[in-house]
Design an enzyme around this catalytic site. Structure first.
Site, PDB file in Angstrom:
ATOM      1  N   HIS A  81      -3.533   4.617   6.230  1.00  0.00           N
ATOM      2  CA  HIS A  81      -2.101   4.915   6.239  1.00  0.00           C
ATOM      3  C   HIS A  81      -1.448   4.741   4.868  1.00  0.00           C
ATOM      4  O   HIS A  81      -0.303   5.138   4.671  1.00  0.00           O
ATOM      5  CB  HIS A  81      -1.370   4.083   7.304  1.00  0.00           C
ATOM      6  CG  HIS A  81      -1.263   2.618   7.028  1.00  0.00           C
ATOM      7  ND1 HIS A  81      -2.093   1.678   7.595  1.00  0.00           N
ATOM      8  CD2 HIS A  81      -0.410   1.927   6.243  1.00  0.00           C
ATOM      9  CE1 HIS A  81      -1.756   0.474   7.192  1.00  0.00           C
ATOM     10  NE2 HIS A  81      -0.736   0.599   6.365  1.00  0.00           N
ATOM     11  N   ASP A  90      -8.434   3.109  10.467  1.00  0.00           N
ATOM     12  CA  ASP A  90      -7.373   2.928   9.478  1.00  0.00           C
ATOM     13  C   ASP A  90      -7.949   2.548   8.122  1.00  0.00           C
ATOM     14  O   ASP A  90      -7.452   1.647   7.440  1.00  0.00           O
ATOM     15  CB  ASP A  90      -6.350   1.891   9.937  1.00  0.00           C
ATOM     16  CG  ASP A  90      -5.051   1.960   9.118  1.00  0.00           C
ATOM     17  OD1 ASP A  90      -4.823   3.001   8.465  1.00  0.00           O
ATOM     18  OD2 ASP A  90      -4.291   0.986   9.133  1.00  0.00           O
ATOM     19  N   SER A 116      -0.702  -3.793   2.542  1.00  0.00           N
ATOM     20  CA  SER A 116      -1.691  -2.950   3.219  1.00  0.00           C
ATOM     21  C   SER A 116      -2.790  -2.510   2.271  1.00  0.00           C
ATOM     22  O   SER A 116      -2.524  -1.998   1.182  1.00  0.00           O
ATOM     23  CB  SER A 116      -1.031  -1.693   3.801  1.00  0.00           C
ATOM     24  OG  SER A 116      -0.496  -1.947   5.063  1.00  0.00           O
TER      25      SER A 116
END
Length: 343
Positions: free
Chosen positions: A150, A180, A287
């Protein structure tokens, strides 16, 4: 609420090759005259002379030298082999006991930060939905970097800043929305500091950990905590446009945890992975960054955080519920990512 930590789119051993000729004791009596001696000449030197071991040459000699060095330096084994042989391989550890941190600083947050920070980068991605900031982990000296899907999904351009301030352009090699995960590759990069990928199956609840990333664009931010739980089910959207719509609305990448949806609607296209839960402070921009054990091994890729505050990044904050993709999941997915998988 559970949000992505990006503002995203906005989403040898040496070959034992010495010649093992059987040494001959000069005091042994010679064979009886009636016995043939031709066959034994292949196995031994003439009596009274010591057999000479053959010396490895070329690549074999190099690998032998590497093995000797590796045995001496312990924690730097994989990186040392990579550098001496010129192979751009991933540095991995079969356990979480490999010491990347110098013994004088073992078990300290500052020791982990000093040893691992050069292997963590800031990622800035541009897409039709806007810009995003995330983090990544260098896994080869030539510039392969693991991050979250993402962080770079749908990116039209990707820029990377290393801990020493150098900037690179990167291309997306492969993505795997079901986990992911994504792999990007820096252009014209060499000699980068490689992170050592540990073994997440050896992680236990209560283990101390360190997180390094670029929350809110603050490159190289270090936080610490413990492993709070293992095998947490975290569900994320695999629909790129779904996440981009949420980002444009001021939220983050949509997630689902504990039967509840956070940071918007995950939509009908989702995937669930098992995550390591940690109370190390994680915020938007973490992230794709690293969750690290106290020996300096990467045990997870930070991917999500829960916040009780509002949905905007200015209101969001860590309340000690962060989630990371286990590094064993990453290692098992590398071949697929390198092959250019986009699903």
């Amino acid at each position: 609420m559970l949000i992505s930590m990006t503002e995203s789119f906005r989403h040898s051993g040496a070959y034992d090759h010495p010649y093992q000729g059987a040494p001959v004791n000069p005091e042994w009596p010679p064979p009886p005259a009636h016995q043939p001696t031709a066959p034994t000449a292949l196995l031994t030197e003439p009596a009274g002379r010591q057999p000479r071991a053959r010396r490895p040459r070329g690549p074999v000699a190099l690998i032998a030298a590497v093995a000797i060095v590796a045995a001496a330096i312990g924690g730097g084994t994989a990186y040392g082999i990579q550098e001496l042989t010129g192979q751009d391989t991933v540095a991995t550890s079969s356990s979480t006991s490999t010491n990347v941190v110098p013994s004088s600083q073992k078990g300290t947050v500052s020791g982990v930060a000093k040893a691992v920070s050069p292997s963590i980068v800031e990622i800035n991605a541009q897409s039709n939905a806007g810009s995003s900031t995330g983090s990544g982990v260098i896994i080869t000296s030539g510039g392969e970097i693991v991050t979250n899907n993402h962080v770079v999904s749908g990116a039209t351009s990707v820029k990377v800043r290393t801990s020493d301030g150098k900037e690179y352009t990167a291309e997306v090699v492969g993505t795997d929305s079901s986990k992911d995960l994504a792999l990007i590759k820096l252009q014209n990069a060499s000699g980068l500091r490689v992170a050592t990928l540990g073994n997440s199956s050896g992680v236990q609840v209560g283990d101390q950990v360190v997180a390094i990333g670029s929350p809110e664009g603050l490159t190289g931010t270090v936080t610490s905590g413990i492993v709070s739980a293992l095998d947490r089910d975290v569900t994320v959207s695999t629909d790129e446009s779904q996440g981009q719509q949420q980002q444009q609305g001021g939220g983050g990448w949509p997630f689902e945890f504990g039967g509840q949806q956070f940071n918007g609607d995950t939509g009908s296209s989702t995937t669930t992975y098992k995550a390591i839960q940690t109370d190390a402070s994680l915020n938007p921009g973490n992230s794709g960054g690293a969750l690290i054990d106290m020996n300096g091994n990467i045990i997870g890729i930070n991917s999500a955080m829960y916040s009780a505050a509002g949905s905007g990044s200015s209101d969001a904050g860590s309340v000690g519920l962060g989630f990371a993709i286990p590094i064993n999941t990453v290692k098992s997915d590398l071949a697929k990512l390198r092959a250019g998988s986009t699903d």
